[in-house]
Design an enzyme around this catalytic site. Structure first.
Site, PDB file in Angstrom:
ATOM      1  N   SER A   1      31.150  39.405  30.972  1.00 33.32           N
ATOM      2  CA  SER A   1      32.148  40.290  30.353  1.00 33.32           C
ATOM      3  C   SER A   1      32.201  39.927  28.883  1.00 33.32           C
ATOM      4  CB  SER A   1      33.518  40.065  30.985  1.00 33.32           C
ATOM      5  OG  SER A   1      34.533  40.641  30.188  1.00 33.32           O
TER       6      SER A   1
ATOM      7  N   TYR B   1      40.134  34.331  34.081  1.00 32.37           N
ATOM      8  CA  TYR B   1      39.069  35.343  34.017  1.00 32.37           C
ATOM      9  C   TYR B   1      38.084  34.978  32.901  1.00 32.37           C
ATOM     10  CZ  TYR B   1      36.829  39.937  33.967  1.00 32.37           C
ATOM     11  OH  TYR B   1      35.900  40.949  34.028  1.00 32.37           O
TER      12      TYR B   1
HETATM   13  P1  NDP Z   1      36.289  46.924  41.105  1.00 33.78           P
HETATM   14  O1  NDP Z   1      37.550  46.228  41.475  1.00 33.78           O
HETATM   15  O2  NDP Z   1      36.308  48.379  40.833  1.00 33.78           O
HETATM   16  O3  NDP Z   1      35.164  46.641  42.230  1.00 33.78           O
HETATM   17  C1  NDP Z   1      34.963  45.325  42.678  1.00 33.78           C
HETATM   18  C2  NDP Z   1      33.881  45.319  43.741  1.00 33.78           C
HETATM   19  O4  NDP Z   1      33.634  43.948  44.134  1.00 33.78           O
HETATM   20  C3  NDP Z   1      34.250  46.059  45.006  1.00 33.78           C
HETATM   21  O5  NDP Z   1      33.080  46.633  45.572  1.00 33.78           O
HETATM   22  C4  NDP Z   1      34.803  44.963  45.907  1.00 33.78           C
HETATM   23  O6  NDP Z   1      34.708  45.378  47.277  1.00 33.78           O
HETATM   24  C5  NDP Z   1      33.831  43.828  45.558  1.00 33.78           C
HETATM   25  N1  NDP Z   1      34.325  42.462  45.788  1.00 33.78           N
HETATM   26  C6  NDP Z   1      35.439  41.877  45.308  1.00 33.78           C
HETATM   27  N2  NDP Z   1      35.564  40.631  45.771  1.00 33.78           N
HETATM   28  C7  NDP Z   1      34.482  40.401  46.575  1.00 33.78           C
HETATM   29  C8  NDP Z   1      34.047  39.309  47.352  1.00 33.78           C
HETATM   30  N3  NDP Z   1      34.744  38.156  47.421  1.00 33.78           N
HETATM   31  N4  NDP Z   1      32.892  39.423  48.049  1.00 33.78           N
HETATM   32  C9  NDP Z   1      32.175  40.568  48.003  1.00 33.78           C
HETATM   33  N5  NDP Z   1      32.533  41.646  47.281  1.00 33.78           N
HETATM   34  C10 NDP Z   1      33.691  41.562  46.572  1.00 33.78           C
HETATM   35  O7  NDP Z   1      35.745  46.088  39.835  1.00 33.78           O
HETATM   36  P2  NDP Z   1      34.833  46.572  38.596  1.00 33.78           P
HETATM   37  O8  NDP Z   1      33.802  47.507  39.057  1.00 33.78           O
HETATM   38  O9  NDP Z   1      35.720  46.918  37.483  1.00 33.78           O
HETATM   39  O10 NDP Z   1      34.157  45.160  38.189  1.00 33.78           O
HETATM   40  C11 NDP Z   1      32.876  44.783  38.659  1.00 33.78           C
HETATM   41  C12 NDP Z   1      32.410  43.573  37.851  1.00 33.78           C
HETATM   42  O11 NDP Z   1      32.357  43.911  36.469  1.00 33.78           O
HETATM   43  C13 NDP Z   1      33.345  42.355  37.956  1.00 33.78           C
HETATM   44  O12 NDP Z   1      32.558  41.168  37.964  1.00 33.78           O
HETATM   45  C14 NDP Z   1      34.149  42.428  36.669  1.00 33.78           C
HETATM   46  O13 NDP Z   1      34.656  41.186  36.276  1.00 33.78           O
HETATM   47  C15 NDP Z   1      33.094  42.954  35.715  1.00 33.78           C
HETATM   48  N6  NDP Z   1      33.613  43.582  34.518  1.00 33.78           N
HETATM   49  C16 NDP Z   1      34.468  44.671  34.615  1.00 33.78           C
HETATM   50  C17 NDP Z   1      34.942  45.271  33.468  1.00 33.78           C
HETATM   51  C18 NDP Z   1      35.855  46.450  33.519  1.00 33.78           C
HETATM   52  O14 NDP Z   1      36.397  46.815  32.458  1.00 33.78           O
HETATM   53  N7  NDP Z   1      36.046  47.110  34.639  1.00 33.78           N
HETATM   54  C19 NDP Z   1      34.566  44.776  32.140  1.00 33.78           C
HETATM   55  C20 NDP Z   1      33.667  43.647  32.156  1.00 33.78           C
HETATM   56  C21 NDP Z   1      33.209  43.080  33.304  1.00 33.78           C
HETATM   57  P3  NDP Z   1      35.594  44.703  48.454  1.00 33.78           P
HETATM   58  O15 NDP Z   1      37.006  44.616  47.950  1.00 33.78           O
HETATM   59  O16 NDP Z   1      35.413  45.618  49.632  1.00 33.78           O
HETATM   60  O17 NDP Z   1      35.006  43.358  48.710  1.00 33.78           O
END
Ligand code: NDP
Length: 259
Positions: free
Chosen positions: A148, A163
């Site tokens: 990030s 984070y």
């Molecule tokens: P979302 O919350 O929209 O999606 C998160 C995804 O991760 C879901 O598919 C969720 O599914 C899965 N997930 C969460 N915890 C676990 C776990 N323990 N094991 C397996 N799967 C897991 O998040 P984003 O799409 O926004 O973020 C995705 C990545 O991008 C993250 O690493 C975030 O830190 C990073 N990021 C996001 C930014 C943003 O502005 N959105 C900016 C910079 C980086 P389920 O709950 O079913 O497990």
């Protein structure tokens, strides 16, 4: 051969964690559009299965949904085995699964601290360990870790030291892994997005809607991006188009960190 041929992923297999929605889903679609078969990984069986079915129907590649918690080593091992059983090899690993939690540092519970580090950093390690072993045994591969912009700058006004610590760890992990695994022909790079419109961001804004204007005022492009805007970068990092690049982190943030 055209330069565009270097971006093709036909015949490759990719694991994308956190791919039932948000950024991970968009990255899985992009890799599928480039030709890769995809193993989608997340905890909710139903959401993962639906996403896998939709991506297969939209792109024509083979998909597999494996419910797994990236913080659970037994789950991760079983997920890697299921991918190998279905596709025979693992060429690409995208460590995208991640969570965000806000709390002032002096009030943050150890439980919250551990939850974020377990998911964002230990999850990256466990998936790298097990999928990476398959890559090493298979003669090479590419890893793309989700960092990030928060690894490089302080964000305001939300309070989220854990984070930032987790994403700084992802950048450092990626650099050192690249150094240690170059001898196995495994490349490792990371992506560092700015604010991308997903449920994660919507949940943050639900806590404090005034944050959005504070964020936008820091961005040269003055808008959040949709997850699809990250698709080109993941295909570049996963493919031969980036064959001389390893250990690096690509920042895609609408100019947030420029000033
Ligand atoms: P979302 O919350 O929209 O999606 C998160 C995804 O991760 C879901 O598919 C969720 O599914 C899965 N997930 C969460 N915890 C676990 C776990 N323990 N094991 C397996 N799967 C897991 O998040 P984003 O799409 O926004 O973020 C995705 C990545 O991008 C993250 O690493 C975030 O830190 C990073 N990021 C996001 C930014 C943003 O502005 N959105 C900016 C910079 C980086 P389920 O709950 O079913 O497990």
């Amino acid at each position: 051969m055209s330069v565009l041929d270097e971006f093709t992923l036909h015949g490759k297999t990719a694991i994308v964690t956190g791919s039932s929605k948000g950024i991970g889903r968009a990255l899985a679609v992009a890799l599928a559009e480039a030709g890769a078969d995809i193993c989608l990984v997340n905890r909710s069986e139903r959401e993962g299965r639906l996403a896998a079915e939709e991506i297969a129907a939209e792109t024509g590649v083979e998909t597999l949904a494996v419910p797994a918690d990236v913080t659970d080593e037994d789950d991760v091992e079983a997920m890697v085995e299921a991918t190998l059983d279905a596709f025979g090899s693992i060429d690409i690993l995208v460590n995208n699964a991640g969570i965000a939690r806000t709390a002032p540092a002096h009030e943050m519970s150890l439980e919250t601290w551990n939850e974020v580090l377990q998911t964002n950093l230990t999850g990256v390690f466990l998936c790298t360990k097990h999928a990476g072993k398959a890559m090493i045994d298979g003669g090479g591969g590419t890893i793309v870790n989700m960092a990030s912009m928060s690894a490089f700058v302080a964000n305001y006004p939300q309070e989220e030291v854990v984070y930032h610590a987790s994403k700084g760890g992802v950048v450092s992990f990626t650099r050192q892994l690249a150094s240690e695994w170059a001898k196995y022909d495994v490349r490792a790079n990371a992506m560092a997005p700015g604010y991308i419109r997903t449920e994660m961001v919507d949940e943050l804004l639900a806590e404090n809607p005034d944050m959005e204007s504070a964020w936008l005022s820091e961005m040269l492009m003055e808008e959040m991006a949709p997850p699809e805007d990250l698709g080109g970068t993941v295909v570049y990092l996963a493919s031969d188009a980036s064959s001389y690049m390893t250990g690096e982190t690509v920042v895609i943030d609408g100019g947030y960190t420029v000033r």
